[in-house]
Design a protein around this motif. Structure first.
Motif, PDB file in Angstrom:
ATOM      1  N   ARG A  70       0.837  -1.207   0.000  1.00 46.65           N
ATOM      2  CA  ARG A  70       0.000   0.000   0.000  1.00 46.65           C
ATOM      3  C   ARG A  70       0.870   1.255   0.000  1.00 46.65           C
ATOM      4  O   ARG A  70       1.910   1.321   0.662  1.00 46.65           O
ATOM      5  N   THR A  71       0.417   2.255  -0.731  1.00 44.09           N
ATOM      6  CA  THR A  71       1.165   3.510  -0.799  1.00 44.09           C
ATOM      7  C   THR A  71       1.094   4.266   0.513  1.00 44.09           C
ATOM      8  O   THR A  71       2.108   4.764   1.019  1.00 44.09           O
ATOM      9  N   LEU A  72      -0.107   4.388   1.062  1.00 45.49           N
ATOM     10  CA  LEU A  72      -0.278   5.054   2.350  1.00 45.49           C
ATOM     11  C   LEU A  72      -0.220   3.999   3.440  1.00 45.49           C
ATOM     12  O   LEU A  72      -1.051   3.083   3.484  1.00 45.49           O
ATOM     13  N   ARG A  73       0.756   4.119   4.303  1.00 37.53           N
ATOM     14  CA  ARG A  73       0.945   3.140   5.356  1.00 37.53           C
ATOM     15  C   ARG A  73       1.612   3.834   6.532  1.00 37.53           C
ATOM     16  O   ARG A  73       2.285   4.850   6.368  1.00 37.53           O
ATOM     17  N   PRO A  74       1.447   3.323   7.756  1.00 39.80           N
ATOM     18  CA  PRO A  74       2.071   3.970   8.909  1.00 39.80           C
ATOM     19  C   PRO A  74       3.583   3.808   8.889  1.00 39.80           C
ATOM     20  O   PRO A  74       4.118   2.836   8.349  1.00 39.80           O
ATOM     21  N   TYR A  75       4.255   4.772   9.500  1.00 40.36           N
ATOM     22  CA  TYR A  75       5.702   4.745   9.575  1.00 40.36           C
ATOM     23  C   TYR A  75       6.143   4.116  10.897  1.00 40.36           C
ATOM     24  O   TYR A  75       5.564   4.403  11.946  1.00 40.36           O
ATOM     25  N   PRO A  76       7.177   3.279  10.873  1.00 40.50           N
ATOM     26  CA  PRO A  76       7.706   2.771  12.147  1.00 40.50           C
ATOM     27  C   PRO A  76       8.437   3.879  12.886  1.00 40.50           C
ATOM     28  O   PRO A  76       8.965   4.814  12.279  1.00 40.50           O
ATOM     29  N   ALA A  77       8.455   3.771  14.197  1.00 44.73           N
ATOM     30  CA  ALA A  77       9.202   4.730  14.995  1.00 44.73           C
ATOM     31  C   ALA A  77      10.698   4.476  14.846  1.00 44.73           C
ATOM     32  O   ALA A  77      11.135   3.377  14.483  1.00 44.73           O
ATOM     33  N   GLY A  78      11.472   5.486  15.140  1.00 41.12           N
ATOM     34  CA  GLY A  78      12.915   5.338  15.148  1.00 41.12           C
ATOM     35  C   GLY A  78      13.399   4.897  16.519  1.00 41.12           C
ATOM     36  O   GLY A  78      12.683   4.206  17.250  1.00 41.12           O
ATOM     37  N   ASP A  79      14.594   5.359  16.886  1.00 41.55           N
ATOM     38  CA  ASP A  79      15.176   4.892  18.136  1.00 41.55           C
ATOM     39  C   ASP A  79      14.467   5.437  19.370  1.00 41.55           C
ATOM     40  O   ASP A  79      14.770   5.022  20.494  1.00 41.55           O
ATOM     41  N   TRP A  80      13.492   6.349  19.176  1.00 36.75           N
ATOM     42  CA  TRP A  80      12.752   6.842  20.334  1.00 36.75           C
ATOM     43  C   TRP A  80      11.709   5.827  20.830  1.00 36.75           C
ATOM     44  O   TRP A  80      11.246   5.932  21.964  1.00 36.75           O
ATOM     45  N   ALA A  81      11.345   4.866  19.997  1.00 42.46           N
ATOM     46  CA  ALA A  81      10.373   3.840  20.410  1.00 42.46           C
ATOM     47  C   ALA A  81      10.584   2.593  19.567  1.00 42.46           C
ATOM     48  O   ALA A  81       9.724   2.218  18.766  1.00 42.46           O
ATOM     49  N   GLY A  83      11.102  -1.338  18.153  1.00 44.65           N
ATOM     50  CA  GLY A  83      10.426  -2.613  18.343  1.00 44.65           C
ATOM     51  C   GLY A  83       8.975  -2.442  18.745  1.00 44.65           C
ATOM     52  O   GLY A  83       8.280  -1.554  18.265  1.00 44.65           O
ATOM     53  N   ASP A  84       8.527  -3.308  19.643  1.00 40.85           N
ATOM     54  CA  ASP A  84       7.162  -3.194  20.154  1.00 40.85           C
ATOM     55  C   ASP A  84       7.200  -2.373  21.442  1.00 40.85           C
ATOM     56  O   ASP A  84       6.988  -2.887  22.545  1.00 40.85           O
ATOM     57  N   ALA A  85       7.469  -1.070  21.289  1.00 42.85           N
ATOM     58  CA  ALA A  85       7.583  -0.195  22.457  1.00 42.85           C
ATOM     59  C   ALA A  85       6.269  -0.157  23.225  1.00 42.85           C
ATOM     60  O   ALA A  85       6.265  -0.144  24.466  1.00 42.85           O
ATOM     61  N   TRP A  86       5.144  -0.121  22.489  1.00 36.55           N
ATOM     62  CA  TRP A  86       3.854  -0.103  23.176  1.00 36.55           C
ATOM     63  C   TRP A  86       3.654  -1.379  23.998  1.00 36.55           C
ATOM     64  O   TRP A  86       3.265  -1.319  25.170  1.00 36.55           O
ATOM     65  N   GLY A  87       3.909  -2.512  23.392  1.00 40.26           N
ATOM     66  CA  GLY A  87       3.707  -3.771  24.078  1.00 40.26           C
ATOM     67  C   GLY A  87       4.571  -3.909  25.315  1.00 40.26           C
ATOM     68  O   GLY A  87       4.118  -4.404  26.361  1.00 40.26           O
ATOM     69  N   GLU A  88       5.813  -3.475  25.228  1.00 38.22           N
ATOM     70  CA  GLU A  88       6.716  -3.546  26.372  1.00 38.22           C
ATOM     71  C   GLU A  88       6.203  -2.681  27.517  1.00 38.22           C
ATOM     72  O   GLU A  88       6.149  -3.107  28.679  1.00 38.22           O
ATOM     73  N   ALA A  89       5.823  -1.447  27.196  1.00 40.80           N
ATOM     74  CA  ALA A  89       5.322  -0.552  28.230  1.00 40.80           C
ATOM     75  C   ALA A  89       3.998  -1.046  28.796  1.00 40.80           C
ATOM     76  O   ALA A  89       3.764  -0.980  30.010  1.00 40.80           O
ATOM     77  N   ALA A  90       3.123  -1.542  27.933  1.00 43.80           N
ATOM     78  CA  ALA A  90       1.814  -2.017  28.387  1.00 43.80           C
ATOM     79  C   ALA A  90       1.971  -3.175  29.373  1.00 43.80           C
ATOM     80  O   ALA A  90       1.267  -3.244  30.393  1.00 43.80           O
TER      81      ALA A  90
END
Length: 387
Positions: A70-81, A83-90
């Motif tokens: 897909r042309t429009l797609r979300p961007y991964p975070a850089g070194d500020w978050a 891998g699965d930064a959300w999952g780790e924090a959650a």
């Protein structure tokens, strides 16, 4: 009165004391960012850093295969978050006994507009707003709906709060922002938010308006404001500047476009979520307002979502139109800023929450546990214990 505080993954990951510290505030819930816009954030207690620079809008977890090709797609975070930064924090927050909800920012994405300029809102002068995806465009709507479903329903989450699910306009705290030289009030902000991309031009046509004539009328209406005339504000000010019939036609197009997107996004989240998953929208009860808390029709939004998160930095008055709907079981959460350096008042939290409850709030949201100083957090603890 249930309270939840906003948190970023980078407030938690790498700081083993963060989950217990947040739980000690007295909140049973956290609203943890899963998809967020670019920002520069203070982390006053983190053992590894004091400033986090999120360079662009990103998802804070690994996106799945739905985006392949897909042309429009979300961007991964850089070194500020990474891998699965959300999952780790959650997982860490849940381990401290906190209920975790996702916080998902949608139609606010500067990188999307920079790399795909045709997706952006275009004002009456032809200027593009790269931070503001036009929610009328089919491809953009499909992207936002799928992003809402994916980012909202993360493993371990029991609910979500969807921010910027509607029209965005000129307002944007951009790097070194220099847009405050002319006092654009409510009416001026609406006129500067009107989009003239191909999809919106077609939409105005369906309302009986000629898009070129409308753009010229908007430029004419704004001219006195550039010259220093006061903005009378409110919808009556828009009608005075643009004409009652023309103003109503623009609002009809924009209101219908926002409502249908909200319906589609909430339906997609519900389809992907387990039973009982809570869906709230950040919202303003004045439909022509734009921004992170986009304008909604209170009756409509409470028929679609489980409730709303309402900005109360300027006072709790915006709660009333939602409370007047008298929807049994609806969540009406007052969003209170508790960071002194950002204009918040943690010391009056108990009184502010009590006043919000009088006006119909059923819950409160605290912005923001990661950004607040130790003194602010202590005031929050005292305020919540007094409720």
């Amino acid at each position: 009165m249930k309270a939840s505080t906003f948190v970023y993954p980078w407030d938690v990951n790498g700081d083993p004391e963060a989950p217990a510290r947040i739980a000690a505030l007295g909140v049973p819930q956290v609203t943890l960012a899963a998809a967020y816009h670019s920002t520069r954030a203070l982390t006053p207690r983190h053992p590894r850093h004091r400033i986090v620079t999120a360079e662009h809008a990103a998802v804070l977890y690994p996106a799945d295969e739905r985006w392949d090709g897909r042309t429009l797609r979300p961007y991964p975070a850089g070194d500020w978050a990474p891998g699965d930064a959300w999952g780790e924090a959650a997982a860490a927050l849940a381990g401290a006994g906190l209920e975790v909800h996702t916080w998902v920012v949608l139609a606010h994405n500067s990188r999307l507009g920079a790399e795909h300029p045709d997706t952006s809102v275009v004002n009456a002068y032809g200027d593009r707003y790269p931070w503001a995806p036009c929610i009328a465009q089919p491809a953009t709507r499909a992207y936002l709906v799928d992003l809402a479903a994916e980012a909202a329903v993360r493993p371990g989450a029991v609910g979500t709060e969807l921010e910027s699910l509607g029209w965005y306009g000129l307002q944007h705290l951009h790097a070194h922002d220099k847009t405050g030289g002319v006092g654009l009030g409510d009416a001026g902000q609406y006129l500067m938010a009107l989009c003239f991309c191909p999809a919106c031009r077609e939409g105005y046509g369906a309302q009986g308006l000629d898009a070129d004539e409308l753009a010229a009328a908007v430029r004419t209406a704004l001219e006195p404001l550039w010259q220093g005339a006061p903005d009378e504000g409110s919808w009556a000010g828009v009608e005075k500047l643009l004409g009652e019939g023309t103003a109503a036609a623009t609002r009809a197009w924009r209101d219908a476009t926002a409502r249908s997107l909200q319906e589609a996004a909430v339906a997609a989240v519900r389809s992907a979520a387990p039973e009982g998953f809570q869906v709230l929208l950040h919202a303003d009860p004045v439909t022509h307002h734009v921004g992170a808390n986009p304008g909604v029709d209170p009756a409509h939004v409470l028929s679609v979502a489980d409730g709303v998160v309402v900005p109360c930095a300027g006072g709790p008055g915006l709660l009333t139109p939602f409370a007047e709907q008298d929807r049994e079981g609806a969540v009406i959460a007052a969003n209170l800023t508790v960071v002194s350096g950002m204009g918040g008042s943690p010391g009056t939290l108990a009184a502010d929450a009590a006043r919000a409850r009088e006006l119909g709030a059923t819950e409160i949201r605290l912005y923001h546990a990661g950004l607040a100083s130790d003194g602010d957090l202590e005031a929050v603890r005292k305020g919540l214990s007094a409720l």
